[in-house]
Design a protein around this motif. Sequence first.
Motif, PDB file in Angstrom:
ATOM      1  N   LEU A  34       0.823  -1.206   0.000  1.00  0.00           N
ATOM      2  CA  LEU A  34       0.000   0.000   0.000  1.00  0.00           C
ATOM      3  C   LEU A  34       0.858   1.257   0.000  1.00  0.00           C
ATOM      4  O   LEU A  34       1.859   1.356   0.716  1.00  0.00           O
ATOM      5  CB  LEU A  34      -0.911   0.018   1.235  1.00  0.00           C
ATOM      6  N   ARG A  35       0.427   2.250  -0.797  1.00  0.00           N
ATOM      7  CA  ARG A  35       1.037   3.578  -0.784  1.00  0.00           C
ATOM      8  C   ARG A  35      -0.078   4.611  -0.802  1.00  0.00           C
ATOM      9  O   ARG A  35      -0.961   4.570  -1.660  1.00  0.00           O
ATOM     10  CB  ARG A  35       1.965   3.765  -1.982  1.00  0.00           C
ATOM     11  N   LEU A  36      -0.048   5.537   0.166  1.00  0.00           N
ATOM     12  CA  LEU A  36      -1.027   6.615   0.270  1.00  0.00           C
ATOM     13  C   LEU A  36      -0.357   7.917  -0.129  1.00  0.00           C
ATOM     14  O   LEU A  36       0.681   8.284   0.424  1.00  0.00           O
ATOM     15  CB  LEU A  36      -1.564   6.711   1.696  1.00  0.00           C
ATOM     16  N   VAL A  37      -0.962   8.626  -1.070  1.00  0.00           N
ATOM     17  CA  VAL A  37      -0.343   9.827  -1.629  1.00  0.00           C
ATOM     18  C   VAL A  37      -1.361  10.959  -1.635  1.00  0.00           C
ATOM     19  O   VAL A  37      -2.531  10.772  -2.006  1.00  0.00           O
ATOM     20  CB  VAL A  37       0.164   9.578  -3.065  1.00  0.00           C
ATOM     21  N   THR A  38      -0.936  12.162  -1.221  1.00  0.00           N
ATOM     22  CA  THR A  38      -1.800  13.339  -1.236  1.00  0.00           C
ATOM     23  C   THR A  38      -1.837  13.961  -2.635  1.00  0.00           C
ATOM     24  O   THR A  38      -1.074  13.573  -3.526  1.00  0.00           O
ATOM     25  CB  THR A  38      -1.304  14.402  -0.247  1.00  0.00           C
ATOM     26  N   ARG A  39      -2.680  14.969  -2.803  1.00  0.00           N
ATOM     27  CA  ARG A  39      -2.757  15.697  -4.070  1.00  0.00           C
ATOM     28  C   ARG A  39      -1.423  16.311  -4.442  1.00  0.00           C
ATOM     29  O   ARG A  39      -1.111  16.477  -5.617  1.00  0.00           O
ATOM     30  CB  ARG A  39      -3.801  16.815  -3.966  1.00  0.00           C
ATOM     31  N   SER A  40      -0.638  16.678  -3.455  1.00  0.00           N
ATOM     32  CA  SER A  40       0.653  17.305  -3.716  1.00  0.00           C
ATOM     33  C   SER A  40       1.764  16.293  -3.970  1.00  0.00           C
ATOM     34  O   SER A  40       2.913  16.680  -4.178  1.00  0.00           O
ATOM     35  CB  SER A  40       1.041  18.208  -2.535  1.00  0.00           C
ATOM     36  N   VAL A  84      -1.426  14.884  10.362  1.00  0.00           N
ATOM     37  CA  VAL A  84      -1.042  15.138   8.990  1.00  0.00           C
ATOM     38  C   VAL A  84       0.461  15.152   8.762  1.00  0.00           C
ATOM     39  O   VAL A  84       0.946  14.714   7.733  1.00  0.00           O
ATOM     40  CB  VAL A  84      -1.664  16.471   8.502  1.00  0.00           C
ATOM     41  N   HIS A  85       1.215  15.622   9.708  1.00  0.00           N
ATOM     42  CA  HIS A  85       2.609  15.969   9.431  1.00  0.00           C
ATOM     43  C   HIS A  85       3.649  15.031  10.037  1.00  0.00           C
ATOM     44  O   HIS A  85       4.833  15.299   9.917  1.00  0.00           O
ATOM     45  CB  HIS A  85       2.884  17.391   9.924  1.00  0.00           C
ATOM     46  N   ARG A  86       3.218  13.953  10.643  1.00  0.00           N
ATOM     47  CA  ARG A  86       4.222  13.049  11.203  1.00  0.00           C
ATOM     48  C   ARG A  86       3.636  11.642  11.328  1.00  0.00           C
ATOM     49  O   ARG A  86       2.426  11.490  11.545  1.00  0.00           O
ATOM     50  CB  ARG A  86       4.698  13.543  12.576  1.00  0.00           C
ATOM     51  N   VAL A 291      -3.830  23.660   8.082  1.00  0.00           N
ATOM     52  CA  VAL A 291      -2.771  23.521   7.086  1.00  0.00           C
ATOM     53  C   VAL A 291      -3.212  22.477   6.065  1.00  0.00           C
ATOM     54  O   VAL A 291      -3.715  21.413   6.428  1.00  0.00           O
ATOM     55  CB  VAL A 291      -1.450  23.091   7.756  1.00  0.00           C
ATOM     56  N   ARG A 292      -3.021  22.768   4.769  1.00  0.00           N
ATOM     57  CA  ARG A 292      -3.401  21.851   3.712  1.00  0.00           C
ATOM     58  C   ARG A 292      -2.160  21.161   3.157  1.00  0.00           C
ATOM     59  O   ARG A 292      -1.633  21.528   2.114  1.00  0.00           O
ATOM     60  CB  ARG A 292      -4.132  22.576   2.588  1.00  0.00           C
ATOM     61  N   ALA A 293      -1.682  20.157   3.887  1.00  0.00           N
ATOM     62  CA  ALA A 293      -0.512  19.413   3.433  1.00  0.00           C
ATOM     63  C   ALA A 293      -0.806  18.610   2.181  1.00  0.00           C
ATOM     64  O   ALA A 293       0.116  18.160   1.502  1.00  0.00           O
ATOM     65  CB  ALA A 293      -0.019  18.495   4.548  1.00  0.00           C
ATOM     66  N   ASP A 294      -2.096  18.419   1.873  1.00  0.00           N
ATOM     67  CA  ASP A 294      -2.464  17.622   0.712  1.00  0.00           C
ATOM     68  C   ASP A 294      -2.582  18.437  -0.558  1.00  0.00           C
ATOM     69  O   ASP A 294      -2.938  17.909  -1.610  1.00  0.00           O
ATOM     70  CB  ASP A 294      -3.790  16.909   0.979  1.00  0.00           C
ATOM     71  N   VAL A 295      -2.287  19.736  -0.498  1.00  0.00           N
ATOM     72  CA  VAL A 295      -2.441  20.618  -1.661  1.00  0.00           C
ATOM     73  C   VAL A 295      -1.075  21.024  -2.196  1.00  0.00           C
ATOM     74  O   VAL A 295      -0.214  21.480  -1.442  1.00  0.00           O
ATOM     75  CB  VAL A 295      -3.255  21.874  -1.284  1.00  0.00           C
ATOM     76  N   ASP A 296      -0.880  20.867  -3.494  1.00  0.00           N
ATOM     77  CA  ASP A 296       0.338  21.324  -4.150  1.00  0.00           C
ATOM     78  C   ASP A 296       0.253  22.832  -4.292  1.00  0.00           C
ATOM     79  O   ASP A 296      -0.744  23.353  -4.814  1.00  0.00           O
ATOM     80  CB  ASP A 296       0.451  20.673  -5.529  1.00  0.00           C
ATOM     81  N   PRO A 297       1.260  23.598  -3.819  1.00  0.00           N
ATOM     82  CA  PRO A 297       1.219  25.057  -3.955  1.00  0.00           C
ATOM     83  C   PRO A 297       0.976  25.516  -5.384  1.00  0.00           C
ATOM     84  O   PRO A 297       0.380  26.565  -5.605  1.00  0.00           O
ATOM     85  CB  PRO A 297       2.608  25.488  -3.455  1.00  0.00           C
TER      86      PRO A 297
END
Length: 304
Positions: A34-40, A84-86, A291-297
């Motif tokens: 399994l690999r989980l990946v955000t939009r970014s 989200v961040h760790r 914070v939107r860690a899942d969004v690509d700037p």
Amino acid sequence: MLATPGPLPTGPEWVYEVKWDGMRLLAEVTDGELRLVTRSGQDVTATFPELSGLTAIAPDLVLDGEVVLLEEGVPSFAALADRVHRPVTRTRALARPVTFMVFDVLRLYGVPLLERPLHERRATLERLTTASVPTLQLSPLYTDGRALFEATGRRGMEGILAKRRESEYRPGRRSPAWVKVTHRHTQTCLVGGWRPERSGTRIAALLLGVPDGGDLVYAGRVGVALAGAAVQRVLGELVPELEADASPFRGRPPRAEAAGAHWCEPVVAVEVAHHGWTSDGRLRQPVFRGVRADVDPADVRREG
């Protein structure tokens, strides 16, 4: 595939679902891994160990959905902040597990499904055996968009999505075949600076911008002094590490808002709620949401 903001479309060619207030994820299983990946493009597999059971569904598949944390049956974006961040231990994750609300399947047993119409992909998704994965739910579909919009409003939820039954899946593209209709204005912004509290130990406010062409346009200041410890920790870890010598904004922000500010590279995305835009392009009464860690700037733009 991303939704386009707009008024609620109606007609038999549309179906509707809740707009879950969480983190968008692609879950890819390849050879049972399994690999989980955000939009970014961020790999967050270690962040959600309670989703490891997705490998039991099929040895090869890709699912699209949102991870949410529910509070009294309603998704809470703020509640996700500490996850989200760790990476977290499995024990801690299972003490308060997330739910993966799945709404699409993009590949199954090595067969790409992107060019299949939505109603076929949905039928494939519903045939999958998911009962063994308690942290997964299929996002329900509805045929009455107006009733669903009213119901989500009463529950204090974010809004709904309308999707064309015949729509193909276009990765990374914002499509008019998916329309988001929300109960409140929200905007994803990039952090271009911050102001510390007088004590200097916490962040009091963020200076926000929205890209316009190749420039970052100042959109206003939002307070975060009352944000919880998890949010302060996340901001404290991310923002100061990006400190810059000069303002990243096109034109200097108002002196009163920029006084004492520290500038930073605009690569951290945050979401705010607001009451519209002023004539000079500022957010009215912005309220920090997270914070939107899942969004690509690179995907951030003014939502209207």
